[in-house]
Write a protein that holds these residues in place. Structure first.
Motif, PDB file in Angstrom:
ATOM      1  N   UNK A   1      20.597  -7.091  10.982  1.00  0.00           N
ATOM      2  CA  UNK A   1      21.901  -6.995  11.482  1.00  0.00           C
ATOM      3  C   UNK A   1      22.729  -6.128  10.644  1.00  0.00           C
ATOM      4  N   UNK A   2      22.416  -6.237   9.415  1.00  0.00           N
ATOM      5  CA  UNK A   2      23.284  -5.394   8.382  1.00  0.00           C
ATOM      6  C   UNK A   2      23.393  -3.969   8.789  1.00  0.00           C
ATOM      7  N   UNK A  29      19.816  -7.607   2.542  1.00  0.00           N
ATOM      8  CA  UNK A  29      19.863  -8.884   3.409  1.00  0.00           C
ATOM      9  C   UNK A  29      21.280  -9.597   3.690  1.00  0.00           C
ATOM     10  N   UNK A  30      21.632  -9.504   4.635  1.00  0.00           N
ATOM     11  CA  UNK A  30      23.090 -10.218   4.974  1.00  0.00           C
ATOM     12  C   UNK A  30      23.976  -9.325   4.705  1.00  0.00           C
ATOM     13  N   UNK A  31      24.308  -8.341   4.033  1.00  0.00           N
ATOM     14  CA  UNK A  31      25.485  -7.437   3.757  1.00  0.00           C
ATOM     15  C   UNK A  31      25.034  -5.999   3.581  1.00  0.00           C
ATOM     16  N   UNK A 119      30.915 -11.847  -5.779  1.00  0.00           N
ATOM     17  CA  UNK A 119      29.651 -11.704  -6.229  1.00  0.00           C
ATOM     18  C   UNK A 119      28.560 -11.241  -4.953  1.00  0.00           C
ATOM     19  N   UNK A 120      27.530 -10.398  -5.487  1.00  0.00           N
ATOM     20  CA  UNK A 120      26.392  -9.708  -4.649  1.00  0.00           C
ATOM     21  C   UNK A 120      25.465 -10.803  -4.669  1.00  0.00           C
ATOM     22  N   UNK A 121      24.759 -11.130  -3.577  1.00  0.00           N
ATOM     23  CA  UNK A 121      23.309 -11.937  -3.646  1.00  0.00           C
ATOM     24  C   UNK A 121      23.829 -13.508  -3.606  1.00  0.00           C
ATOM     25  N   UNK A 122      22.808 -13.998  -4.002  1.00  0.00           N
ATOM     26  CA  UNK A 122      22.965 -15.634  -4.039  1.00  0.00           C
ATOM     27  C   UNK A 122      23.028 -15.988  -2.514  1.00  0.00           C
TER      28      UNK A 122
END
Length: 171
Positions: A1-2, A29-31, A119-122
């Motif tokens: 989707x990103x 993944x997700x962004x 923050x990126x990730x997590x």
């Protein structure tokens, strides 16, 4: 989707924003991260205004729940000189993300000249609700009734002022 989101954003930028030299993008993944490079003669304020306007307009065409973009202006003099990597063997990813976002980031924001992105990730905290179809039917409800109740029940409204001891607190 990103990839779909990044591609749509890139396409909108290239057709509506002036004086772009080139664009670089990366999907995670997700962004996604999109870097827009402008010609040296561009007015940075105008460029950021155009990016913001286009990004807000295209948001309506993206899947529901898509987070609005965070637009950060960088130049050769504002390249990062420090990056934090945060991890834990005892805390969950959501807890580490919450600490990075709500404590570390907030603590560093008062440093003069600092620019602190999200923050990126997590993993961000997510609330999941499992519905019991039989219970819904027994109460004459459908799934959208639960969504509506949750949406309207978690709103925060200003309440005016409150006097606590000798202090008056405005909300």
């Amino acid at each position: 989707m990103a990839q779909r989101i990044v591609y749509s954003e890139e396409r909108a930028l290239t057709t509506t924003v002036d004086n772009i030299e080139h664009i670089e993008s990366t999907s995670y993944d997700s962004f996604g991260v999109i870097k827009v490079f402008f010609h040296p003669t561009v007015n940075p304020s105008t460029a950021v205004a155009q990016l913001t306007a286009v990004s807000q307009t295209i948001l309506r065409q993206l899947p529901p729940g898509t987070t609005p973009p965070l637009i950060i202006q960088y130049s050769a003099s504002t390249v990062s000189i420090l990056q934090f990597g945060i991890s834990s063997t005892k805390l969950s990813e959501q807890q580490v993300f919450d600490i990075a976002l709500n404590q570390i980031r907030i603590g560093l924001i008062s440093v003069p000249g600092v620019s602190i992105p999200y923050p990126y990730g997590g993993k961000q905290r997510v609330v999941s609700v499992d519905l019991d179809p039989k219970a819904l039917e027994a109460n004459n409800l459908v799934e959208s009734d639960v969504v509506t109740a949750m949406s309207t029940g978690s709103l925060t409204f200003p309440s005016g002022t409150a006097k606590i001891g000798g202090k008056e607190v405005a909300d």
